[in-house]
Enzyme design. Structure first.
Site, PDB file in Angstrom:
ATOM      1  N   GLU A 150       7.271  -8.595  -0.998  1.00 29.11           N
ATOM      2  CA  GLU A 150       7.133  -7.025  -0.966  1.00 29.11           C
ATOM      3  C   GLU A 150       6.652  -6.293   0.930  1.00 29.11           C
ATOM      4  O   GLU A 150       5.101  -6.470   0.891  1.00 29.11           O
ATOM      5  CB  GLU A 150       6.702  -5.691  -1.776  1.00 29.11           C
ATOM      6  N   LYS A 184      11.790  -8.404  -0.849  1.00 26.81           N
ATOM      7  CA  LYS A 184      12.169  -6.846  -0.875  1.00 26.81           C
ATOM      8  C   LYS A 184      11.023  -5.964  -0.002  1.00 26.81           C
ATOM      9  O   LYS A 184      10.449  -5.581  -0.024  1.00 26.81           O
ATOM     10  CB  LYS A 184      11.083  -6.301  -1.997  1.00 26.81           C
TER      11      LYS A 184
HETATM   12  C1  5MM Z   1       7.299   0.789  -2.928  1.00 28.67           C
HETATM   13  O1  5MM Z   1       7.149   0.498  -4.143  1.00 28.67           O
HETATM   14  C2  5MM Z   1       7.231  -0.205  -5.270  1.00 28.67           C
HETATM   15  C3  5MM Z   1       9.051   0.335  -4.893  1.00 28.67           C
HETATM   16  O2  5MM Z   1       9.001   1.668  -5.483  1.00 28.67           O
HETATM   17  P1  5MM Z   1       9.452   2.824  -4.673  1.00 28.67           P
HETATM   18  O3  5MM Z   1      11.291   2.503  -5.301  1.00 28.67           O
HETATM   19  O4  5MM Z   1       9.178   4.028  -5.490  1.00 28.67           O
HETATM   20  O5  5MM Z   1       9.171   2.327  -3.340  1.00 28.67           O
HETATM   21  C4  5MM Z   1       7.148  -0.723  -6.427  1.00 28.67           C
HETATM   22  O6  5MM Z   1       7.346  -1.728  -7.378  1.00 28.67           O
HETATM   23  C5  5MM Z   1       5.402   0.090  -6.597  1.00 28.67           C
HETATM   24  O7  5MM Z   1       5.376  -1.304  -6.217  1.00 28.67           O
HETATM   25  C6  5MM Z   1       4.997   0.056  -8.448  1.00 28.67           C
HETATM   26  O8  5MM Z   1       5.696   1.665  -8.169  1.00 28.67           O
HETATM   27  C7  5MM Z   1       3.583  -0.243  -8.076  1.00 28.67           C
HETATM   28  O9  5MM Z   1       3.295   0.004  -7.614  1.00 28.67           O
HETATM   29  P2  5MM Z   1       1.022   0.736  -7.465  1.00 28.67           P
HETATM   30  O10 5MM Z   1       0.569   1.603  -6.393  1.00 28.67           O
HETATM   31  O11 5MM Z   1       1.124   1.561  -8.865  1.00 28.67           O
HETATM   32  O12 5MM Z   1       0.591  -0.916  -7.577  1.00 28.67           O
END
Ligand code: 5MM
Length: 340
Positions: free
Chosen positions: A177, A219
């Protein structure tokens, strides 16, 4: 590395008509999300929130896999079944976030490097035992007047590739990602340029690290104008720029591309995916791995109250269904007005 096992898991993750639920928010991020509904983040409120999401009836019709956080992987349903065991039983692959967060990159103000490589081999072995079949690592790239630097892109791509190689050694499919943040004033053209550079660097590093591309999922963020850019691109422009960039930089050996939503509204993230799906077929499956766009409405409907459990599930299933329709190009924005 068992290539056949990796390929089979990766293709299940990217299964047609379904996508991935990202529910891997770390404790601090959950606290921020719960703040919006006036709820305190405790081990039990986080557990019951995740239980509300995961046990939504028929979820496996729309969701192929769920990304969990370390704490969640070890938690149980109220009936005492560990979440990864429950998910596997209902036909959903459990995954695990293995990075330990994006930290300031020394010497490069405003940029970050994602940490978590130390001890990763041992953690992956344990996660596999606990039922995780895929993992996730998020690199964060910020667009600003002087960023991203080539150094930050390279350092993050290197870490992503080391992580991916370690995952495959443990027969765990890596979700790679590289997120280009949509915060800022940048134009969609600038986002396209940066996203292209990031993807090109990431795939060069993956190649150098001998990562088996057929056994991974990418991702990425969509190519989109910064939130504060005065010229916001249309949904069609976002879809075209994103598809153009992916075609240029993502090898066709990669089985699936699962977008993050990155702070778009649920409706925007659904519409963008729908428009892109209609531009196919592509060499890879185009799908979703949303956190906020899938959870936002469910979180509000649940409200942190036991009596909100059913309403939370209803809102969650409604959005999951719409995004799954978009993943096949069969969503109509008018469906936003319809109830579940
Ligand atoms: C970019 O964040 C990931 C995808 O989420 P969105 O669709 O909300 O953009 C997401 O998997 C993110 O990595 C997780 O929510 C974990 O975030 P943290 O900040 O807790 O590591």
């Amino acid at each position: 590395m068992n290539r056949a096992e990796l390929e089979s898991i990766a293709s299940r993750m990217a299964a047609k008509g379904k996508g991935i639920l990202a529910a891997d928010e770390s404790t601090g991020t959950v606290a921020k999300r719960f703040e919006a509904i006036g709820l305190e983040g405790t081990e039990e409120t986080r557990r019951s929130y995740r239980e509300m999401l995961f046990t939504a009836p028929g979820l496996s019709d729309y969701i192929s896999g769920v990304i969990l956080y370390d704490e969640t992987l070890r938690q149980k349903t109220k009936d005492g079944e560990p979440f990864p065991v429950y998910l596997t039983r209902v036909g959903i692959l459990p995954g695990i976030k293995v990075d330990t967060g994006a930290k300031p990159l020394a010497g490069f103000p405003g940029e970050t490097i994602t940490e978590g490589l130390d001890g990763l081999r041992g953690r992956l072995a344990e996660y596999y035992q606990l039922g995780a079949r895929f993992a996730k690592w998020r690199a964060v790239i910020t667009i600003g007047p002087a960023t991203p630097t080539q150094f930050a892109i390279e350092a993050n791509a290197h870490a992503l590739a080391r992580y991916a190689a370690l995952c495959q050694e443990a027969n765990v499919v890596p979700i790679v990602e590289p997120e280009v943040l949509l915060d800022g004033e940048h134009t969609i053209e600038r986002c396209e340029e940066v996203t292209g550079e990031v993807l090109s660097t990431v795939f060069r590093q993956l190649h150098s690290h001998r990562v088996h591309l057929e056994g991974m999922i990418l991702k990425p963020s969509m190519v989109i104008a910064g939130k504060k850019c005065p010229n916001q691109a249309s949904a069609q422009q976002v879809a075209e720029a994103t598809v153009r960039t992916l075609k240029r930089y993502v090898p066709s050996a990669v089985p699936g591309i699962a977008f993050l939503s990155g702070g778009q509204t649920p409706a925007q993230a659904t519409e963008h995916l729908n428009l892109m799906s209609q531009m196919g077929p592509f060499p890879w499956e185009l799908t979703f791995s949303y956190a906020r766009a899938l959870q936002e409405e469910a979180l509000r409907a649940w409200g942190g109250k036991p009596e909100g459990f059913a309403a939370g599930q209803k809102a969650f299933l409604r959005r999951a269904k719409l995004v799954a329709l978009a993943r096949s190009g069969n969503y109509n924005p008018q469906q936003e007005q319809e109830a579940a």
